[in-house]
Design an enzyme around this catalytic site. Structure first.
Site, PDB file in Angstrom:
ATOM      1  N   PHE A  99       5.720   1.302  -2.169  1.00  0.00           N
ATOM      2  CA  PHE A  99       4.387   1.368  -2.525  1.00  0.00           C
ATOM      3  C   PHE A  99       4.006   0.802  -3.683  1.00  0.00           C
ATOM      4  CE2 PHE A  99       1.386   3.782  -5.259  1.00  0.00           C
ATOM      5  CZ  PHE A  99       0.323   3.868  -4.473  1.00  0.00           C
ATOM      6  N   SER A 100       2.723  -0.038  -3.490  1.00  0.00           N
ATOM      7  CA  SER A 100       1.822  -0.767  -4.442  1.00  0.00           C
ATOM      8  C   SER A 100       2.834  -1.891  -5.263  1.00  0.00           C
ATOM      9  CB  SER A 100       1.477   0.135  -5.601  1.00  0.00           C
ATOM     10  OG  SER A 100       0.790  -0.309  -6.523  1.00  0.00           O
TER      11      SER A 100
END
Length: 279
Positions: A90-91
């Site tokens: 994520f991210s």
């Protein structure tokens, strides 16, 4: 099936586990999620301040040295805790994983990647650690171009020639969008010597590609700069093997049960694509 998971900046494995609790509840019991912690403390990401820390990241400055250290951390996890069938990030975690896999493809073009599929959620810019690529992008800057970059001002950055303009714009806009997490303005990342500036991979210059099934998840309300990062990452993945899924929560993993179910169905499709490809 084992999946290596990397959290976003200002989070932690425990926070990511909590955000993925519904997914972990609904998925096949044979799926094992292994979470790798960042080694650098940083401010909490928006929306997680109420959750207990520590708040961690893999690279605070996105410079080649710290990003390389993050990729070494991933490599050690493969060596000591692997093998893994897939990865999920994520991210910043997605960007680190994508950069690691692209680096593996560049360094060992004849070898299979260490995983069979990847899930990338709301990725930030993928920063290269390849000195040859750095030299190709930033090695011939004029003094005027250096000043444009060091200014951190978008109107100056847009005057740069391509592909330098796209790479520097990504750094400037994303660090501005995420300054509450990064705790620094864009000039902190751009007012440096050329070969110390974060150097996002550009598909016209960086030739490595990922030929494994990939799932790309992003929020419909993501800031424009982050949507552009997600599209760049998609361009490095095989069109016939990639799938894209959007959800309603901006820059987050899917939260509603219905959207988590959609994410799980998409992951099952990607995993199935990998298994069919190996038959």
């Amino acid at each position: 099936m084992r999946i290596l998971c990397l959290h976003g900046s200002g989070m932690s494995p425990d926070i990511m586990k909590a955000q993925m609790s519904t997914l972990r509840e609904l998925c096949d019991p044979s799926w094992e999620f292994h979470f790798l912690a960042g080694r650098i403390t940083c401010p909490p990401a928006p929306g997680v301040q109420h959750l207990p820390g520590p708040y961690l990241c893999y690279s605070a400055d996105f410079d080649p040295v710290s990003v390389r250290a993050a990729q070494v951390l991933v490599q050690k996890e493969f060596e000591t805790q692997g093998p893994f069938d897939g990865v999920l990030g994520f991210s910043a975690g997605a960007a680190i994983l994508a950069g690691y896999l692209l680096n593996q493809r560049t360094r060992y073009p004849g070898k299979p990647l260490p995983v069979q599929f990847a899930v990338f959620c709301s990725a930030v810019p993928i920063v290269s650690t390849d000195p040859v690529y750095y030299q190709a992008l930033y090695g011939s800057l004029s003094s005027e171009e250096e000043q444009m970059i060091r200014s951190g001002q978008l109107d100056q950055i847009l005057k740069l020639r391509e592909p330098i303009r796209t790479a520097v714009k990504a750094v400037a806009t994303v660090t501005d969008t995420l300054k509450s997490i990064l705790n620094n303005p864009p000039t902190h990342f751009l007012d440096r010597q050329p070969l110390e500036i974060p150097c996002p991979v550009h598909p016209d210059v960086y030739k490595a590609r990922l030929n494994i099934p990939t799932l790309h998840i992003r929020g419909k309300k993501e800031p424009r700069s982050l949507k552009e990062c997600a599209l760049v990452l998609e361009s490095f993945c095989s069109p016939s093997l990639r799938r894209t899924l959007e959800h309603r929560t901006p820059h987050s993993l899917p939260t509603s049960r219905a959207e988590v179910e959609d994410m799980l169905a998409a992951m099952e499709e990607v995993v199935g694509s990998d298994r069919r490809a190996r038959l």
